[in-house]
Write a protein that holds these residues in place. Structure first.
Motif, PDB file in Angstrom:
ATOM      1  N   ALA A  33       0.836  -1.200   0.000  1.00 26.58           N
ATOM      2  CA  ALA A  33       0.000   0.000   0.000  1.00 26.58           C
ATOM      3  C   ALA A  33       0.871   1.250   0.000  1.00 26.58           C
ATOM      4  O   ALA A  33       0.566   2.245  -0.673  1.00 26.58           O
ATOM      5  N   GLY A  36       1.909   2.021  -3.314  1.00 25.53           N
ATOM      6  CA  GLY A  36       0.827   2.395  -4.222  1.00 25.53           C
ATOM      7  C   GLY A  36       0.259   1.252  -5.043  1.00 25.53           C
ATOM      8  O   GLY A  36      -0.487   1.479  -6.001  1.00 25.53           O
ATOM      9  N   HIS A  37       0.573   0.003  -4.670  1.00 26.59           N
ATOM     10  CA  HIS A  37       0.125  -1.141  -5.466  1.00 26.59           C
ATOM     11  C   HIS A  37      -1.187  -1.749  -4.990  1.00 26.59           C
ATOM     12  O   HIS A  37      -1.861  -2.431  -5.777  1.00 26.59           O
ATOM     13  N   ALA A  39      -4.807  -1.197  -2.208  1.00 27.70           N
ATOM     14  CA  ALA A  39      -5.593  -0.289  -1.366  1.00 27.70           C
ATOM     15  C   ALA A  39      -6.652  -1.109  -0.643  1.00 27.70           C
ATOM     16  O   ALA A  39      -7.117  -2.139  -1.159  1.00 27.70           O
ATOM     17  N   THR A  57      -4.436  -1.680  -7.112  1.00 24.77           N
ATOM     18  CA  THR A  57      -4.674  -0.353  -7.663  1.00 24.77           C
ATOM     19  C   THR A  57      -4.349  -0.395  -9.166  1.00 24.77           C
ATOM     20  O   THR A  57      -3.688  -1.322  -9.635  1.00 24.77           O
TER      21      THR A  57
END
Length: 201
Positions: A33, A36-37, A39, A57
C-alpha cells in the motif's frame, strides 16, 4: 498474484492463500500500500466490524505481462502489408490531426511562449511521456521527454515521430522554431526539443 487471481481479499484470506499467517500477510499488504500497489476497502457483512478487503490499484497492473506493444507493431505490419503505406500514412495523419485539435484547444488561451510550453509539457506528462521543461540562458526552452509510451509503434513506423514534431510546431505557433535534439528511437536516453521564438537570435 493472489489478488490478481482471486480479486479483493482480507489479510486472513490472503494469508490462507499464501500459506502464512494473517499478520504476515497484513504486513506485506501495508508495504504494498505504501508503494501504491494495493488499497484497502472496508466492507460490512452484517453484525460486527467491517472487514478490510485489499485489492490492486491501477498502478499495480504494470507489474503483470502486457503485450499491447507487440500487438501494436503487429497491427501496423498487417496494415502496411494488406493496405499499403498509403493507408498507414492516413492513420498517422488522422492521429496527428486529432492530437493537434486537442492540443490547440488546451493552448487556446495561453499567454506567452513560456506558458504555451508549460501547457504542452503538462499535456505530454498526462499522456505518460514524463515531460519537463527548462529555460536556457539564451532564452530558448528545452522540452524533455524521459519516456515514450508509443516507442514500439514509433520504432516500427517513424511517421509517428514526424507527426509529433509537426504537432509541436503547429500548436506552439508560426513564430516559434522547434528542433528535436535527442531521440529515443535513434538510441537516445530521452527525446528532447529546443524551442525558441523565431525573433530571438
Amino acid at each position: 498474484m493472489a489478488l490478481k487471481m482471486y480479486g479483493g481479499l482480507s489479510a486472513a484470506a490472503l494469508g490462507e492463500q499464501l500459506g502464512t499467517s494473517s499478520e504476515a500477510a497484513r504486513q506485506q499488504l501495508v508495504r504494498l500500500a505504501e508503494e501504491g500497489h494495493v488499497a484497502a476497502e472496508s466492507i460490512s457483512s452484517g453484525v460486527g466490524r467491517p472487514t478490510q478487503v485489499w485489492g490492486l490499484t491501477p498502478a499495480a497492473q504494470s507489474r503483470f505481462p502486457d503485450t499491447h506493444a507487440a500487438l501494436t507493431v503487429q497491427l501496423l505490419d498487417i496494415l502496411r502489408e494488406q493496405l499499403g503505406d498509403t493507408a498507414l500514412d492516413a492513420v498517422i495523419a488522422a492521429r496527428e490531426q486529432a492530437t493537434r485539435t486537442e492540443y490547440e484547444a488546451a493552448l487556446a488561451d495561453a499567454g506567452d511562449l513560456k506558458d504555451r510550453v508549460d501547457r504542452l509539457v503538462d499535456l505530454r506528462s498526462r499522456e505518460g511521456y514524463m515531460a519537463a521543461w527548462t529555460e536556457q540562458e539564451d532564452g530558448s526552452f528545452l522540452l524533455t521527454e524521459n519516456h515514450c509510451p508509443i516507442c514500439a509503434a514509433a520504432t516500427a513506423c517513424q511517421g509517428f515521430c514526424r507527426a509529433e514534431l509537426d504537432v509541436f510546431k503547429s500548436v506552439l505557433g508560426p513564430d516559434v522554431e522547434v528542433h528535436r535534439q535527442d531521440h529515443i528511437v535513434s538510441g537516445g536516453r530521452r527525446c528532447s526539443y529546443v524551442i525558441r521564438s523565431a525573433h530571438v537570435q
